[in-house]
Design a protein around this motif. Sequence first.
Motif, short mmCIF file in Angstrom:
data_model
loop_
_atom_site.label_atom_id
_atom_site.label_comp_id
_atom_site.label_asym_id
_atom_site.label_seq_id
_atom_site.Cartn_x
_atom_site.Cartn_y
_atom_site.Cartn_z
N GLU A 105 0.82 -1.20 0.00
CA GLU A 105 0.00 0.00 0.00
C GLU A 105 0.87 1.26 0.00
N GLY A 106 2.11 1.17 -0.46
CA GLY A 106 2.93 2.34 -0.63
C GLY A 106 3.57 2.90 0.61
N SER A 107 2.81 3.15 1.67
CA SER A 107 3.40 3.84 2.82
C SER A 107 3.20 3.12 4.15
N LEU A 108 2.88 1.84 4.13
CA LEU A 108 2.79 1.07 5.36
C LEU A 108 3.89 0.02 5.37
N GLU A 109 4.59 -0.06 6.48
CA GLU A 109 5.60 -1.09 6.66
C GLU A 109 5.19 -1.92 7.87
N ALA A 110 5.38 -3.24 7.78
CA ALA A 110 4.93 -4.12 8.86
C ALA A 110 6.02 -5.09 9.27
N ARG A 111 6.00 -5.47 10.55
CA ARG A 111 6.87 -6.54 11.04
C ARG A 111 6.13 -7.27 12.13
N VAL A 112 6.43 -8.57 12.25
CA VAL A 112 5.82 -9.38 13.29
C VAL A 112 6.92 -10.11 14.03
N SER A 113 6.75 -10.25 15.33
CA SER A 113 7.71 -10.98 16.14
C SER A 113 6.95 -11.86 17.12
N ALA A 151 -11.32 -6.65 15.90
CA ALA A 151 -10.16 -7.43 15.45
C ALA A 151 -9.40 -6.60 14.41
N LYS A 152 -8.37 -5.93 14.83
CA LYS A 152 -7.64 -5.03 13.94
C LYS A 152 -6.51 -5.73 13.20
N ALA A 153 -6.15 -6.91 13.66
CA ALA A 153 -5.10 -7.69 12.99
C ALA A 153 -5.47 -9.16 13.03
N GLU A 154 -5.01 -9.89 12.03
CA GLU A 154 -5.18 -11.34 11.98
C GLU A 154 -3.81 -11.98 12.12
N VAL A 178 2.11 -15.43 10.27
CA VAL A 178 1.72 -14.41 9.30
C VAL A 178 0.76 -13.47 10.00
N ALA A 179 1.10 -12.18 10.00
CA ALA A 179 0.23 -11.17 10.58
C ALA A 179 -0.26 -10.26 9.47
N GLU A 180 -1.55 -9.92 9.51
CA GLU A 180 -2.13 -9.09 8.47
C GLU A 180 -3.02 -8.03 9.08
N LEU A 181 -2.87 -6.80 8.60
CA LEU A 181 -3.72 -5.70 9.03
C LEU A 181 -5.12 -5.89 8.47
N CYS A 227 -1.41 -4.63 4.76
CA CYS A 227 -0.01 -4.98 4.85
C CYS A 227 0.08 -6.25 5.66
N GLU A 228 1.15 -6.99 5.45
CA GLU A 228 1.36 -8.21 6.21
C GLU A 228 2.84 -8.40 6.45
N ALA A 229 3.14 -9.24 7.41
CA ALA A 229 4.53 -9.58 7.72
C ALA A 229 4.57 -11.04 8.15
N ARG A 230 5.75 -11.64 7.99
CA ARG A 230 5.94 -13.05 8.33
C ARG A 230 7.21 -13.20 9.16
N THR A 231 7.20 -14.23 10.00
CA THR A 231 8.42 -14.59 10.72
C THR A 231 8.38 -16.10 11.01
#
Length: 119
Positions: free
Chosen positions: A4-12, A45-48, A99-102, A109-113
């Motif tokens: 989405e251009g201007s969102l960065e995500a990370r999951v831990s 639920a703001k994130a999955e 996997v986390a997703e907004l 946006c999503e992130a994986r770890t």
Amino acid sequence: MTLEGSLEARVSTDGDGTGSPAVAFRFTVTNTGAEPLELQFSDAAKAEFVVQDEDREVWRFTEGRAFMQMLSAERLAPEESTTYDGEWERPRPGEYTAVAELRAQEASCEARTEFIVPD
């Protein structure tokens, strides 16, 4: 990961199920753009959070849960972050991908770890 251009995500992950009956997830979303962003949500639920064993889903945060249906918004100034948490109770030993997703209405946006739950 930027989507989405201007969102960065990370999951831990905090914890590995050792000495605790759960693995905690922390999903951080940052506005990397020059303009403020308003994230619109249709429920509480703001994130999955999804746990996968290779390509097979073994756990989903929202499965079997009810969330209050309410419209809400969060405003993120440039370079501002917000964090969402989830918890997997009684994880099985193994090697997994989280996997986390907004869940915002008009931004994604999503992130994986990778993580391990020891025997």
